[in-house]
Design a protein around this motif. Structure first.
Motif, PDB file in Angstrom:
ATOM      1  N   THR A  46       0.803  -1.230   0.000  1.00  0.00           N
ATOM      2  CA  THR A  46       0.000   0.000   0.000  1.00  0.00           C
ATOM      3  C   THR A  46       0.829   1.269   0.000  1.00  0.00           C
ATOM      4  OG1 THR A  46      -0.124   0.014   2.423  1.00  0.00           O
ATOM      5  CG2 THR A  46      -1.864  -1.164   1.237  1.00  0.00           C
ATOM      6  N   ARG A 244      -7.024  -7.061  -2.109  1.00  0.00           N
ATOM      7  CA  ARG A 244      -7.028  -6.307  -0.849  1.00  0.00           C
ATOM      8  C   ARG A 244      -8.173  -6.791   0.060  1.00  0.00           C
ATOM      9  NH1 ARG A 244      -4.357  -1.087  -1.402  1.00  0.00           N
ATOM     10  NH2 ARG A 244      -2.584  -1.480  -2.795  1.00  0.00           N
ATOM     11  N   ILE A 260      -1.678  -3.271   5.838  1.00  0.00           N
ATOM     12  CA  ILE A 260      -2.832  -3.257   4.946  1.00  0.00           C
ATOM     13  C   ILE A 260      -4.019  -2.631   5.675  1.00  0.00           C
ATOM     14  CG2 ILE A 260      -4.453  -4.675   3.616  1.00  0.00           C
ATOM     15  CD1 ILE A 260      -2.212  -6.778   3.413  1.00  0.00           C
ATOM     16  N   ILE A 273      -8.299   3.653  -2.062  1.00  0.00           N
ATOM     17  CA  ILE A 273      -7.024   3.520  -2.760  1.00  0.00           C
ATOM     18  C   ILE A 273      -6.731   4.760  -3.583  1.00  0.00           C
ATOM     19  CG2 ILE A 273      -5.773   2.203  -4.526  1.00  0.00           C
ATOM     20  CD1 ILE A 273      -7.320  -0.279  -3.566  1.00  0.00           C
ATOM     21  N   GLU A 277      -3.475   6.484  -2.428  1.00  0.00           N
ATOM     22  CA  GLU A 277      -2.366   6.014  -3.260  1.00  0.00           C
ATOM     23  C   GLU A 277      -2.396   6.570  -4.668  1.00  0.00           C
ATOM     24  OE1 GLU A 277      -1.928   1.666  -2.881  1.00  0.00           O
ATOM     25  OE2 GLU A 277      -3.359   1.776  -1.230  1.00  0.00           O
ATOM     26  N   GLY A 281      -1.972   3.644  -7.687  1.00  0.00           N
ATOM     27  CA  GLY A 281      -2.212   2.611  -6.686  1.00  0.00           C
ATOM     28  C   GLY A 281      -3.121   1.508  -7.169  1.00  0.00           C
TER      29      GLY A 281
END
Length: 320
Positions: A46, A244, A260, A273, A277, A281
């Motif tokens: 992540t 995930r 996570i 996400i 990210e 991501g």
């Protein structure tokens, strides 16, 4: 009138299709197992490699950078067997998945041909419907094995589950039946367009490419490679979300990536996400996924058609 002999789906008996599909899945899975482990490790990572990282952010999680460095990292820390973690449930899944997939694909296609009679659907539409149906059925039927494959591949040196039987008992005890289907929505949401796009592209390319003389394999195998690359890229974010979600639960902080986050639901996971990210991501592990998809699809389709042809030839020989 049936286009028997022109399409993969119309060839062979139901038993022959099941056997050929199972053999193709078994061989393909073993060949690409190490790349599958690398892909899962990258998908579960992540933290962004471009941001400053603190040990508090990592919580002891490793930092993977690219396919080859990740392979070396796993070999160094976990040995060669680390590259085949989760292979037993994955082999079981691939055998069952391939058999169900090809059988459903064949059955749905023949059903569509029978239902529409002379007013046949276009070949691309027919392949899309059959491929999407086959993907949805086989994904749902084999999903618990897919989840177990992911959890075993996510384990580092710390063993969370000691065996396949132990993992089934622990998940059933601590998470209940729903624990085996975490992320199923993303799986089905991914596989329906994936299989539809894959089979539509494959059937479109297979016939014109079958006559090509390629140095590394048949034109059919190359058609499988191209179809896989197109479809895999299109649905990759949902594949990442599925991974995930599959490691959620009481063991979430014990995998090789101990940081996570808690995710709930496909849409909220996508939003989380994207927020934390960025767009990149959603595509962690895409490169190795494409490297994995190409040989996997080529080996699967090539093996399937060769095994099926051998069995059909043996059947003809018996009747002569």
């Amino acid at each position: 009138m049936s286009r028997s002999g022109e399409h993969l789906k119309d060839e062979g008996s139901k038993t022959q299709v099941v056997i050929a599909g199972a053999v193709a899945g078994l061989i393909a899975r073993f060949v690409i197992a190490p790349l599958d482990v690398v892909k899962i490790r990258l998908q579960l990572q992540t933290h962004s490699l471009s941001d400053p990282l603190s040990q508090q952010d990592l919580k002891g999680s490793p930092i993977y950078k690219g396919t080859l460095p990740t392979l070396r990292h796993i070999l160094r820390d976990e040995g060669i067997t680390g590259l085949w973690k989760g292979n037993i449930p994955a082999e079981l899944m691939y055998v069952a998945y391939s058999a169900i997939q090809f059988t459903t694909y064949r059955s749905v296609t023949l059903g569509l041909q029978s239902a529409f009679g002379e007013h046949r659907l276009p070949a691309a539409a027919e392949s899309f419907i059959a491929g999407a149906s086959a993907g949805a059925v086989s994904t749902t039927a084999t999903y618990p094995l897919d989840l177990l494959r992911t959890r075993f591949a996510a384990q580092g040196r710390e063993r969370i589950y000691t065996s396949l039987a132990a993992s089934i008992r622990e998940i059933a005890k601590n998470e209940g039946p729903r624990g085996f289907f975490q992320g199923l929505g993303a799986g089905v949401g991914q596989i329906i367009p994936y299989m539809g796009i894959f089979f539509a592209t494959y059937e479109t390319l297979r016939k014109p490419m079958s006559s090509l003389q390629l140095p590394f394999g048949s034109g059919e195998a190359m058609a499988g490679v191209l179809a896989s690359l197109v479809s895999k890229t299109a649905v990759f974010p949902l594949d990442l979300v599925r991974k995930r979600l599959q490691v959620q639960g009481p063991t979430r902080a014990k995998y090789v990536h101990k940081n996570i986050p808690v995710y709930k639901g496909v849409i909220r996971t996508l939003q989380s996400i994207l927020k934390k990210e960025g767009t990149r991501g959603l595509y962690r592990g895409l490169t190795v996924s494409l490297f994995k998809a190409a040989p996997a699809s080529a080996v699967t389709m090539w093996t399937y058609e060769r095994v099926l042809r051998v069995m059909m030839d043996m059947e003809v020989a018996k009747t002569e």
